[in-house]
Design a protein around this motif. Structure first.
Motif, mmCIF file in Angstrom:
data_model
loop_
_atom_site.group_PDB
_atom_site.id
_atom_site.type_symbol
_atom_site.label_atom_id
_atom_site.label_comp_id
_atom_site.label_asym_id
_atom_site.label_seq_id
_atom_site.Cartn_x
_atom_site.Cartn_y
_atom_site.Cartn_z
ATOM 1 N N ARG A 1 0.694 -1.337 -0.041
ATOM 2 C CA ARG A 1 0.093 0.033 -0.138
ATOM 3 C C ARG A 1 1.026 1.156 0.016
ATOM 4 N N ARG A 2 0.875 1.776 -0.958
ATOM 5 C CA ARG A 2 1.701 3.116 -1.120
ATOM 6 C C ARG A 2 0.794 4.272 -1.408
ATOM 7 N N VAL A 3 1.293 5.238 -0.435
ATOM 8 C CA VAL A 3 0.594 6.357 -0.423
ATOM 9 C C VAL A 3 1.312 7.616 -0.890
ATOM 10 N N PHE A 4 0.975 8.526 -1.481
ATOM 11 C CA PHE A 4 1.532 9.624 -2.355
ATOM 12 C C PHE A 4 1.559 10.793 -1.090
ATOM 13 N N ILE A 5 2.492 11.292 -0.629
ATOM 14 C CA ILE A 5 2.446 12.293 0.309
ATOM 15 C C ILE A 5 2.743 13.753 -0.445
ATOM 16 N N PRO A 6 1.607 14.600 -0.707
ATOM 17 C CA PRO A 6 1.912 15.953 -1.362
ATOM 18 C C PRO A 6 2.815 16.849 -0.602
ATOM 19 N N LEU A 7 3.294 17.722 -1.437
ATOM 20 C CA LEU A 7 4.346 18.820 -0.828
ATOM 21 C C LEU A 7 3.389 19.409 0.275
ATOM 22 N N GLY A 8 4.110 20.003 1.460
ATOM 23 C CA GLY A 8 3.650 20.655 2.407
ATOM 24 C C GLY A 8 2.804 19.723 3.313
ATOM 25 N N SER A 9 2.706 18.622 3.315
ATOM 26 C CA SER A 9 1.927 17.698 4.042
ATOM 27 C C SER A 9 2.826 17.546 5.562
ATOM 28 N N SER A 10 2.061 17.085 6.493
ATOM 29 C CA SER A 10 2.577 16.904 7.847
ATOM 30 C C SER A 10 3.536 15.748 7.993
ATOM 31 N N PRO A 11 4.773 15.913 8.289
ATOM 32 C CA PRO A 11 5.668 14.920 8.528
ATOM 33 C C PRO A 11 4.942 13.840 9.528
ATOM 34 N N GLU A 12 4.366 14.294 10.626
ATOM 35 C CA GLU A 12 3.696 13.614 11.561
ATOM 36 C C GLU A 12 2.886 12.503 11.007
ATOM 37 N N ILE A 13 1.936 12.958 10.207
ATOM 38 C CA ILE A 13 0.797 11.850 9.497
ATOM 39 C C ILE A 13 1.514 10.865 8.817
ATOM 40 N N ALA A 14 2.622 11.461 7.887
ATOM 41 C CA ALA A 14 3.154 10.515 6.999
ATOM 42 C C ALA A 14 3.844 9.340 7.955
ATOM 43 N N ALA A 15 4.669 9.488 9.174
ATOM 44 C CA ALA A 15 5.419 8.766 10.093
ATOM 45 C C ALA A 15 4.151 7.895 10.754
ATOM 46 N N ASP A 16 2.975 8.360 11.100
ATOM 47 C CA ASP A 16 2.043 7.695 11.610
ATOM 48 C C ASP A 16 1.356 6.441 10.702
ATOM 49 N N LEU A 17 1.457 6.987 9.270
ATOM 50 C CA LEU A 17 0.977 5.989 8.471
ATOM 51 C C LEU A 17 2.041 4.969 8.266
#
Length: 369
Positions: free
Chosen positions: A319-335
């Protein structure tokens, strides 16, 4: 001119096969470790004499050699890891309690490829039980090998048993034959060539050709030959092994098969499975030589992981989720903690679909593309 070509028999593993190869290796080693086998990691290159002199009856074959500019001695790439386990068991782990259980995994390099396996660099993983080659030891090793293949998703497994030293034992006892005729007889048996076998003076060995097949009927054919009490013990051992494997695996017997069993002693085995090209693994009993000449029994197996990768096993799409520019690093880490693979944009031109993403982060949540 740089053209990106590789030497014959070598290849690159690309996604997703490279990830699958790592997952398969991990699954095999985890399975073996759960049975008490400690992992060793020997080097890819050793002194040639160590690679060929540690296992009794081993021959100097499949070795890609070169002269070490430091020691000025001949080194060789390992074509198999079992001999290295023998060296470790008789040196650094010589004082360890027996039976000694050792596992390993890594690349091996063959001097030449074969038609069935054109690759020269292969991934090998396996386990060796040092200190015994009893029926109980053989049953443990075979059972673990089958369990490890099943952990990788392999189905419809066939266990093919063989008796590597059977012809030599028969020629020296129940079916005596002149030493000069022995090799032609072995060659004819290898080819299952009845005519050549008779011409070579091996007519007494003809029943061995028809003995190949399902284990019960093969043992019955051998037993009918009346080969004496020593061979009867072997047949009883085969029956015990076949019964221990259970009904979930097809068991066959080819009593005179020697290909690939150059150093095995009283028993050898190969593992095959539906959908795999060639053998999935091979093993058996053998003898390790100590520096003082002492001999030590052992039994083990090696699995060949490339056929499993080529069959598409363990290639689950992440499951690969694209993280757009300006997104929260904390949300990406949680994912990522939840098991997602995050692919971060590094410029406005980054495209989620082109980057093989299955989802896109929107409003703090992954949305399917």
């Amino acid at each position: 001119m740089i053209n990106g070509l590789l030497p014959e028999g070598l290849r690159d593993r690309l996604p997703p096969e490279a990830e699958a190869a790592a997952s398969i290796l991990r699954a095999v080693l985890d399975c073996v470790a759960s049975h008490g086998y400690g992992r060793v990691a020997p080097p890819l290159v050793e002194f040639e004499e160590e690679l060929v002199g540690r296992l009794k009856s081993a021959r100097s074959k499949d070795l890609l050699r070169f002269v070490d500019p430091v020691s000025q001695q001949t080194l060789a790439f390992r074509p198999d890891i079992t001999a290295q386990v023998g060296r470790i068991a008789t040196t650094r782990l010589a004082g360890a309690a027996r039976p000694l259980r050792i596992s390993y995994g890594g690349p091996v390099l063959k001097l030449k490829a074969t038609q069935l396996r054109p690759e020269r660099e292969l991934i090998q993983a396996g386990a060796e039980l040092v200190g015994s080659d009893s029926v109980a030891a053989v049953v443990e090793v075979i059972s673990i090998a089958i369990e490890a293949l099943q952990a990788c998703g392999v189905k419809s497994i066939t266990l093919d048993l063989t008796l590597p030293d059977l012809v030599d034992i028969l020629a020296a006892g129940p079916l005596p034959i002149d030493s000069g005729k022995l090799e032609p007889v072995k060659a004819a048996l290898d080819a299952k060539d009845v005519g050549s076998l008779s011409l070579a003076g091996g007519s007494a060995f003809l029943p061995l050709v028809s003995a190949a097949g399902p284990v019960d009927s093969a043992i019955a054919t051998l037993r009918a030959m009346g080969l004496g009490p020593d061979l009867e013990k072997r047949l009883t051992a085969l029956e015990t092994i076949a019964a221990a494997v259970g009904d979930g695996v097809r068991v066959t017997l080819d009593p005179t098969e020697r290909h690939g069993f150059e150093y095995q002693s009283w028993i050898g085995f190969s593992l095959f499975a539906e959908g795999l090209a060639g053998e999935a693994g091979r093993g058996g009993s053998y003898t390790i030589l100590h520096a003082d000449g002492r001999e030590e029994a052992a039994v083990g197996f090696s699995l060949f992981l490339d056929p499993l990768v080529d069959a598409g096993l363990m290639q689950a799409k992440a499951r690969r989720v694209f993280i757009p520019l300006g997104s929260s690093p904390e949300i990406a880490a949680d994912l990522r903690r939840q098991g997602w693979v995050t692919v971060a944009a590094i410029c406005p031109m980054c495209d989620a679909v082109a980057l093989d993403c299955t989802h896109r982060l929107e409003s703090g949540e992954p949305r399917a593309l």
